[in-house]
Design a protein around this motif. Structure first.
Motif, short mmCIF file in Angstrom:
data_model
loop_
_atom_site.label_atom_id
_atom_site.label_comp_id
_atom_site.label_asym_id
_atom_site.label_seq_id
_atom_site.Cartn_x
_atom_site.Cartn_y
_atom_site.Cartn_z
N GLU A 150 0.85 -1.19 0.00
CA GLU A 150 0.00 0.00 0.00
C GLU A 150 0.88 1.24 0.00
O GLU A 150 1.95 1.24 0.61
CB GLU A 150 -0.93 0.03 1.21
CG GLU A 150 -1.90 1.20 1.16
CD GLU A 150 -3.00 1.14 2.19
OE1 GLU A 150 -3.68 2.18 2.33
OE2 GLU A 150 -3.18 0.12 2.85
N CYS A 151 0.40 2.27 -0.68
CA CYS A 151 1.10 3.56 -0.74
C CYS A 151 0.13 4.67 -0.39
O CYS A 151 -1.06 4.58 -0.72
CB CYS A 151 1.66 3.81 -2.14
SG CYS A 151 2.87 2.60 -2.71
N LYS A 152 0.63 5.71 0.26
CA LYS A 152 -0.17 6.91 0.54
C LYS A 152 0.63 8.14 0.14
O LYS A 152 1.85 8.18 0.26
CB LYS A 152 -0.54 6.98 2.03
CG LYS A 152 -1.52 5.92 2.45
CD LYS A 152 -1.98 6.14 3.87
CE LYS A 152 -2.98 5.08 4.29
NZ LYS A 152 -3.40 5.27 5.68
N ARG A 153 -0.12 9.15 -0.30
CA ARG A 153 0.48 10.43 -0.71
C ARG A 153 0.28 11.46 0.38
O ARG A 153 -0.79 11.54 0.98
CB ARG A 153 -0.17 10.91 -2.01
CG ARG A 153 0.13 10.02 -3.18
CD ARG A 153 -0.74 10.39 -4.38
NE ARG A 153 -0.61 11.77 -4.79
CZ ARG A 153 0.09 12.19 -5.84
NH1 ARG A 153 0.73 11.33 -6.60
NH2 ARG A 153 0.15 13.47 -6.15
N TYR A 154 1.32 12.28 0.59
CA TYR A 154 1.28 13.34 1.59
C TYR A 154 1.76 14.63 0.93
O TYR A 154 2.85 14.67 0.36
CB TYR A 154 2.19 13.00 2.79
CG TYR A 154 1.72 11.74 3.50
CD1 TYR A 154 0.80 11.81 4.52
CD2 TYR A 154 2.19 10.49 3.10
CE1 TYR A 154 0.34 10.67 5.15
CE2 TYR A 154 1.74 9.34 3.72
CZ TYR A 154 0.82 9.43 4.73
OH TYR A 154 0.37 8.29 5.36
N GLY A 155 0.92 15.67 0.99
CA GLY A 155 1.25 16.95 0.39
C GLY A 155 2.06 17.82 1.33
O GLY A 155 1.95 17.72 2.56
N ARG A 156 2.90 18.65 0.73
CA ARG A 156 3.72 19.59 1.50
C ARG A 156 2.80 20.53 2.27
O ARG A 156 1.87 21.10 1.71
CB ARG A 156 4.61 20.39 0.56
CG ARG A 156 5.58 21.31 1.29
CD ARG A 156 6.44 22.09 0.29
NE ARG A 156 7.58 22.66 0.97
CZ ARG A 156 8.80 22.12 1.00
NH1 ARG A 156 9.03 21.02 0.33
NH2 ARG A 156 9.76 22.69 1.67
#
Length: 138
Positions: A129-135
């Protein structure tokens, strides 16, 4: 000789005063938490957002000595183009802190997004699983 020594001492004293009165360093780099959990396994920790890189620090967990886990981190620009990636060493049958990853983002403003994946600890990895995190906003 005395005049020369006096000039050197004056320069050192003035230079020291300038260092003491120098402006403070820039504000602290923003930090985000991340958590990618699959069943009883996970990778979790923090993303520190620098000007042209990020640092990923945390812990990863594997529940079986024959089924390892690792962490892969990707930096992405504002158009979701991959800039760089880095992997941790695998963890097998334990929960442990991994050596922090330095992931480059050599574009103006640095990474816009970091994608963190829980993987099988092999190379090339299989991602569970992968998750994206914004600056974070300033």
């Amino acid at each position: 000789m005395r005049a020369r020594l006096a000039a050197v001492v004056t320069t050192v004293v003035l230079g020291s005063g300038m260092l003491v009165n120098a402006p403070a360093a820039h504000a602290a780099d923003p930090v985000s938490d991340f958590d990618v959990t699959v069943g009883n396994t996970y990778t979790r920790g923090t993303i520190t957002w620098h000007n042209r890189s990020v640092t990923i620090a945390g812990e990863q967990k594997s529940v079986s000595s024959t089924s390892c886990r690792g962490t892969t981190a990707f930096t992405l620009d504002s158009k979701s183009n991959q800039l760089d990636l880095a992997y941790t060493s695998p963890t097998c049958g334990i929960s442990e802190t991994f050596i922090p990853l330095a992931v480059l983002a050599d574009v103006p403003g640095g990474a816009a997004v970091v994608r963190v994946c829980l993987d099988d600890g092999s190379l090339p990895p299989t991602y569970f699983e992968c998750k994206r995190y914004g600056r974070p906003s300033s």
